[in-house]
Design a protein around this motif. Structure first.
Motif, PDB file in Angstrom:
ATOM      1  N   LEU A  83       1.022  -1.305   0.084  1.00 28.53           N
ATOM      2  CA  LEU A  83       0.046   0.246  -0.102  1.00 28.53           C
ATOM      3  C   LEU A  83       0.807   1.325   0.103  1.00 28.53           C
ATOM      4  O   LEU A  83       0.752   2.138  -0.729  1.00 28.53           O
ATOM      5  CB  LEU A  83      -0.935  -0.050   1.214  1.00 28.53           C
ATOM      6  CG  LEU A  83      -1.804  -1.071   1.438  1.00 28.53           C
ATOM      7  CD1 LEU A  83      -2.796  -0.791   2.506  1.00 28.53           C
ATOM      8  CD2 LEU A  83      -2.872  -1.220   0.082  1.00 28.53           C
ATOM      9  N   ASN A  84       1.957   1.343   0.809  1.00 30.17           N
ATOM     10  CA  ASN A  84       2.810   2.170   0.846  1.00 30.17           C
ATOM     11  C   ASN A  84       4.384   1.803   0.871  1.00 30.17           C
ATOM     12  O   ASN A  84       4.438   0.855   1.972  1.00 30.17           O
ATOM     13  CB  ASN A  84       2.395   3.353   2.040  1.00 30.17           C
ATOM     14  CG  ASN A  84       3.139   4.715   2.287  1.00 30.17           C
ATOM     15  OD1 ASN A  84       3.945   4.901   1.415  1.00 30.17           O
ATOM     16  ND2 ASN A  84       3.035   5.145   3.255  1.00 30.17           N
ATOM     17  N   LEU A  85       5.287   2.589   0.339  1.00 29.59           N
ATOM     18  CA  LEU A  85       6.452   2.108   0.650  1.00 29.59           C
ATOM     19  C   LEU A  85       7.475   3.147   0.475  1.00 29.59           C
ATOM     20  O   LEU A  85       7.433   4.164  -0.503  1.00 29.59           O
ATOM     21  CB  LEU A  85       6.947   0.578  -0.385  1.00 29.59           C
ATOM     22  CG  LEU A  85       8.311   0.346  -0.246  1.00 29.59           C
ATOM     23  CD1 LEU A  85       8.762  -0.449   0.824  1.00 29.59           C
ATOM     24  CD2 LEU A  85       8.589  -0.560  -1.499  1.00 29.59           C
ATOM     25  N   ASN A  86       8.499   3.269   1.449  1.00 30.42           N
ATOM     26  CA  ASN A  86       9.401   4.526   1.069  1.00 30.42           C
ATOM     27  C   ASN A  86      10.750   3.583   1.873  1.00 30.42           C
ATOM     28  O   ASN A  86      10.690   2.611   2.293  1.00 30.42           O
ATOM     29  CB  ASN A  86       9.118   5.598   1.758  1.00 30.42           C
ATOM     30  CG  ASN A  86       8.788   5.889   3.408  1.00 30.42           C
ATOM     31  OD1 ASN A  86       9.497   4.807   4.145  1.00 30.42           O
ATOM     32  ND2 ASN A  86       7.755   6.426   3.790  1.00 30.42           N
ATOM     33  N   ASP A  87      11.658   4.458   2.187  1.00 32.05           N
ATOM     34  CA  ASP A  87      13.169   3.957   2.656  1.00 32.05           C
ATOM     35  C   ASP A  87      13.052   3.391   3.880  1.00 32.05           C
ATOM     36  O   ASP A  87      14.026   2.593   4.233  1.00 32.05           O
ATOM     37  CB  ASP A  87      14.091   4.837   2.561  1.00 32.05           C
ATOM     38  CG  ASP A  87      14.379   5.350   1.135  1.00 32.05           C
ATOM     39  OD1 ASP A  87      14.401   4.560   0.297  1.00 32.05           O
ATOM     40  OD2 ASP A  87      14.823   6.328   0.679  1.00 32.05           O
ATOM     41  N   SER A  88      12.047   3.950   5.075  1.00 27.16           N
ATOM     42  CA  SER A  88      12.149   3.418   6.335  1.00 27.16           C
ATOM     43  C   SER A  88      10.829   2.598   6.731  1.00 27.16           C
ATOM     44  O   SER A  88      10.693   1.902   7.675  1.00 27.16           O
ATOM     45  CB  SER A  88      12.282   4.578   7.063  1.00 27.16           C
ATOM     46  OG  SER A  88      11.442   5.823   7.063  1.00 27.16           O
ATOM     47  N   VAL A  89       9.546   2.670   5.937  1.00 25.01           N
ATOM     48  CA  VAL A  89       8.280   2.139   6.345  1.00 25.01           C
ATOM     49  C   VAL A  89       7.792   1.549   4.954  1.00 25.01           C
ATOM     50  O   VAL A  89       7.804   1.907   4.003  1.00 25.01           O
ATOM     51  CB  VAL A  89       7.404   3.370   6.792  1.00 25.01           C
ATOM     52  CG1 VAL A  89       6.173   2.923   7.097  1.00 25.01           C
ATOM     53  CG2 VAL A  89       8.044   4.134   8.055  1.00 25.01           C
ATOM     54  N   ALA A  90       7.086   0.367   5.498  1.00 26.45           N
ATOM     55  CA  ALA A  90       6.166  -0.304   4.435  1.00 26.45           C
ATOM     56  C   ALA A  90       5.065  -0.610   4.952  1.00 26.45           C
ATOM     57  O   ALA A  90       5.121  -1.450   6.131  1.00 26.45           O
ATOM     58  CB  ALA A  90       7.081  -1.707   4.059  1.00 26.45           C
ATOM     59  N   VAL A  91       3.816  -0.307   4.383  1.00 26.03           N
ATOM     60  CA  VAL A  91       2.584  -0.778   4.843  1.00 26.03           C
ATOM     61  C   VAL A  91       2.098  -1.947   3.756  1.00 26.03           C
ATOM     62  O   VAL A  91       2.105  -1.502   2.510  1.00 26.03           O
ATOM     63  CB  VAL A  91       1.662   0.458   4.721  1.00 26.03           C
ATOM     64  CG1 VAL A  91       0.337   0.064   5.316  1.00 26.03           C
ATOM     65  CG2 VAL A  91       2.335   1.387   5.779  1.00 26.03           C
ATOM     66  N   VAL A  92       1.866  -3.043   4.167  1.00 29.17           N
ATOM     67  CA  VAL A  92       1.532  -4.131   3.291  1.00 29.17           C
ATOM     68  C   VAL A  92       0.217  -4.748   3.895  1.00 29.17           C
ATOM     69  O   VAL A  92      -0.016  -4.786   4.977  1.00 29.17           O
ATOM     70  CB  VAL A  92       2.559  -5.146   3.030  1.00 29.17           C
ATOM     71  CG1 VAL A  92       4.041  -4.543   2.443  1.00 29.17           C
ATOM     72  CG2 VAL A  92       2.961  -5.916   4.455  1.00 29.17           C
ATOM     73  N   VAL A  93      -0.495  -5.277   2.907  1.00 33.67           N
ATOM     74  CA  VAL A  93      -1.549  -6.219   3.296  1.00 33.67           C
ATOM     75  C   VAL A  93      -1.113  -7.881   3.132  1.00 33.67           C
ATOM     76  O   VAL A  93      -0.798  -7.973   1.759  1.00 33.67           O
ATOM     77  CB  VAL A  93      -2.908  -5.780   2.412  1.00 33.67           C
ATOM     78  CG1 VAL A  93      -4.022  -6.817   2.655  1.00 33.67           C
ATOM     79  CG2 VAL A  93      -3.375  -4.466   2.781  1.00 33.67           C
ATOM     80  N   GLU A  94      -1.228  -8.516   3.951  1.00 35.33           N
ATOM     81  CA  GLU A  94      -0.956  -9.922   3.866  1.00 35.33           C
ATOM     82  C   GLU A  94      -2.368 -10.621   3.922  1.00 35.33           C
ATOM     83  O   GLU A  94      -3.119 -10.591   4.716  1.00 35.33           O
ATOM     84  CB  GLU A  94       0.090 -10.342   4.890  1.00 35.33           C
ATOM     85  CG  GLU A  94       0.611 -11.806   4.589  1.00 35.33           C
ATOM     86  CD  GLU A  94       1.627 -12.250   5.259  1.00 35.33           C
ATOM     87  OE1 GLU A  94       1.925 -13.553   5.187  1.00 35.33           O
ATOM     88  OE2 GLU A  94       2.174 -11.528   6.247  1.00 35.33           O
ATOM     89  N   HIS A  95      -2.106 -11.700   2.589  1.00 37.86           N
ATOM     90  CA  HIS A  95      -3.454 -12.242   2.705  1.00 37.86           C
ATOM     91  C   HIS A  95      -3.414 -13.687   3.242  1.00 37.86           C
ATOM     92  O   HIS A  95      -2.482 -14.643   3.153  1.00 37.86           O
ATOM     93  CB  HIS A  95      -3.882 -12.717   1.157  1.00 37.86           C
ATOM     94  CG  HIS A  95      -4.052 -11.250   0.551  1.00 37.86           C
ATOM     95  ND1 HIS A  95      -5.174 -10.429   0.457  1.00 37.86           N
ATOM     96  CD2 HIS A  95      -3.346 -10.436  -0.369  1.00 37.86           C
ATOM     97  CE1 HIS A  95      -4.989  -9.328   0.035  1.00 37.86           C
ATOM     98  NE2 HIS A  95      -3.705  -9.192  -0.635  1.00 37.86           N
TER      99      HIS A  95
END
Length: 185
Positions: free
Chosen positions: A157-169
């Motif tokens: 959903l969102n990714l940068n150098d320090s934070v990743a927001v993901v949805v795992e199924h």
């Protein structure tokens, strides 16, 4: 002779152009590499997905198999082609809710290690799941193939150098995880 040489050079240049386009990586592919620690875990409901119908006695679309263990406890496994036995719809919903809560607790303690050599590790307390990964959907989906769990899907959903927001199924529901990159000092 000259036409043949020009055709050969053109064909060779075209092959190089296609090969270079095929190996171009998405910028997310470089940013996702590293060690990630779960910081925040939530249930995720896709705003674009159609609402799921409630499980009722009349609507037995859930195919469940009940197995009795030596301890006398009942275990439920999702199995296609078999009807629900000895469980009310409320018990089925309660069982799924318990399993989903277990998934949420496990994900809170997880770490994700993604390497440049296309290997990955999902690290839980006392358990490590290893596999190989690749990017799909223009860098918005990470797919990891493992021996233990089969295929794991992560929608980014969102990714940068320090934070990743993901949805795992998961089979019991989708989980949104906010990962923070671990910086080695």
């Amino acid at each position: 002779m000259m036409n043949r040489l020009i055709t050969l050079i053109t064909a060779f240049g075209f092959v190089i152009l296609i090969a270079s386009c095929a190996t171009t990586s998405h910028p997310n592919q470089k940013m996702i590499i590293g060690n990630w620690s779960a910081q925040k875990v939530n249930a995720y409901i896709d705003p674009n997905a159609p609402p799921t119908p409630a499980v009722t006695a009349a609507n037995s679309s859930e195919k469940l198999k009940v197995a009795t263990q030596d301890t006398g406890k009942m275990a439920v496994r999702v199995k296609r082609g078999e009807k629900a036995q000895n469980l009310t719809p409320e018990e089925i919903a309660q069982y799924k809710a318990q399993k989903f809560q277990q998934v949420l607790r496990m994900e809170e303690k997880s770490m994700l290690k993604i390497n440049a050599d296309k290997t990955a590790e999902k690290i839980y307390p006392g358990k490590v799941i290893k596999g190989k990964w690749k990017m799909k959907k223009d860098g918005k989906r990470l797919i990891a193939k493992t021996k233990e769990k089969g295929r794991m899907l992560f929608d980014i959903l969102n990714l940068n150098d320090s934070v990743a927001v993901v949805v795992e199924h998961f089979p019991v529901g989708d989980v949104q995880v906010k990962y923070v990159k671990i910086v080695k000092k």
